[in-house]
Write an enzyme that holds these catalytic residues in place. Structure first.
Site, PDB file in Angstrom:
ATOM      1  CG  HIS A   1      -2.289   0.914   1.379  1.00  0.00           C
ATOM      2  ND1 HIS A   1      -2.009   2.234   1.161  1.00  0.00           N
ATOM      3  CD2 HIS A   1      -3.228   0.720   1.564  1.00  0.00           C
ATOM      4  CE1 HIS A   1      -3.023   2.913   1.339  1.00  0.00           C
ATOM      5  NE2 HIS A   1      -3.968   1.925   1.471  1.00  0.00           N
TER       6      HIS A   1
ATOM      7  CD  GLU B   1      -3.292   0.916  -2.212  1.00  0.00           C
ATOM      8  OE1 GLU B   1      -3.598  -0.037  -1.619  1.00  0.00           O
ATOM      9  OE2 GLU B   1      -3.701   1.881  -2.041  1.00  0.00           O
TER      10      GLU B   1
HETATM   11  C1  BG6 Z   1      -6.817   1.952   0.169  1.00  0.00           C
HETATM   12  C2  BG6 Z   1      -8.354   1.513  -0.200  1.00  0.00           C
HETATM   13  O1  BG6 Z   1      -5.994   1.090  -0.394  1.00  0.00           O
HETATM   14  O2  BG6 Z   1      -6.718   2.310   1.108  1.00  0.00           O
HETATM   15  C3  BG6 Z   1      -9.219   2.695   0.418  1.00  0.00           C
HETATM   16  O3  BG6 Z   1      -8.502   1.515  -1.570  1.00  0.00           O
HETATM   17  C4  BG6 Z   1      -8.970   3.187   1.878  1.00  0.00           C
HETATM   18  O4  BG6 Z   1     -10.749   2.428   0.102  1.00  0.00           O
HETATM   19  C5  BG6 Z   1      -7.429   3.352   1.928  1.00  0.00           C
HETATM   20  O5  BG6 Z   1      -9.696   4.266   2.432  1.00  0.00           O
HETATM   21  C6  BG6 Z   1      -6.910   3.642   3.403  1.00  0.00           C
HETATM   22  O6  BG6 Z   1      -7.331   2.457   4.114  1.00  0.00           O
HETATM   23  P1  BG6 Z   1      -7.094   2.450   5.814  1.00  0.00           P
HETATM   24  O7  BG6 Z   1      -7.387   1.407   6.462  1.00  0.00           O
HETATM   25  O8  BG6 Z   1      -5.335   2.545   5.801  1.00  0.00           O
HETATM   26  O9  BG6 Z   1      -7.569   3.878   6.161  1.00  0.00           O
END
Ligand code: BG6
Length: 296
Positions: A159, A263
């Protein structure tokens, strides 16, 4: 080998020629810093990031495993990003040796508690390596160590939060004409029509069956990030924009302008491993002056 990071959490610092460096927290097996030869930070980490379990660190490269987002019954993005990993000094040999590079090997195995929420035994090995030119390489190897003969399936993402000059100056190339699932439209499937992705509002999409190379071009910085990936057919592109930014307690209201997530992921088709089988997913990041980037 480790030193203390924010809130006393343990981290490993990798250094290469000139000022190239990377930092990896054992908490989450999480890369929080990647600096170029001038010592400039290339990853975004929020000023409001909470370096404290059980909250995942907001920024850097969280690892989403064994579940991306809410594609299943587990917590959002799975539990690997909020577990404490261990250093492994002598991992089984990697297919491609990393011997001339600065690197660290981490391992995550499930605790008794983890087995209650995801009843599968696994070994997740992560190597984070810094190449001589400052490239950052992450290699994940996930092995099914179930002794009950059962396969398991998972989804996965690196991510990555890239640091950018301004979201209005950025475009993402390599995903044109592809199909995507729009997380903002009930995950309906659409086909990308633009020449490149530009950002004018919240964007949250899963591009499917993408090429192994994606470019993030920052016009103002005149810098291009090149993402190369292996074993990871999909790519998520995310920017929360202003409203979502305000709703996140560990993210500054205006910080959405300085970050974009691209990602490398395996989401649409789950990865399934039989006992004894191992899967490898690779991410390689480089940052080059846009004038050098030919798109080849
Ligand atoms: C992204 C998702 O990968 O991560 C989003 O596609 C999400 O929908 C984002 O809001 C952040 O996620 P988190 O759990 O780290 O707040």
């Amino acid at each position: 080998q480790t030193c203390k990071g924010v809130n006393g959490l343990e981290k490993v610092v990798l250094r290469e020629v000139r000022s190239c460096s990377a930092e990896v927290y054992l908490y989450g097996g999480h890369v929080t810093s990647w600096k170029d030869e001038h010592g400039e930070e290339l990853l975004f980490v929020s000023n409001k990031a909470i370096f404290k379990p059980p909250k995942a660190i907001r920024g850097g490269i969280p690892i989403c495993f064994p579940q991306f987002s809410n594609f299943g019954n587990l917590e959002q993005h799975g539990f690997a990003r909020n577990r404490t990993w261990s250093i492994e000094n002598d991992p089984p040999p990697f297919p491609v040796p990393t011997s001339n590079r600065a690197y660290v090997d981490l391992i995550l195995t499930p605790t008794e508690e983890d087995l209650k929420i995801w009843p599968h035994s696994f070994e997740f090995r992560l190597r984070v390596a810094l190449g001589p030119g400052g490239d950052l390489m992450l290699t994940s190897r996930i092995r099914n160590t179930n002794t009950d003969g059962k396969p398991f399936s998972f989804t996965f993402a690196y991510h990555t939060y890239f640091s950018i000059s301004d979201i209005s100056e950025v475009r993402v190339e390599g995903l044109e004409t592809l199909d995507y699932l729009d997380n903002l439209q009930e995950r309906n499937r659409y086909t990308e029509q633009g020449d490149a992705i530009v950002f004018e509002s919240e964007l949250d999409r899963i591009y499917l069956g993408t090429p192994s190379k994606i470019a993030i071009i920052d016009h103002e910085k005149k810098r291009t990030f090149v993402v190369r990936k292996g074993g990871l057919p999909d790519a998520v592109v995310w920017n929360p924009w202003d409203k979502k930014a305000k709703a996140m307690s560990d993210f500054g209201d205006d910080e959405y302008k300085r970050m974009v997530c691209v990602e490398a992921a395996a989401i649409e088709k789950q990865i399934t491993l039989k006992p004894g089988e191992e899967w490898t997913g690779k991410l390689e990041l480089s940052a080059v002056p846009s004038s050098y980037y030919s798109g080849q």
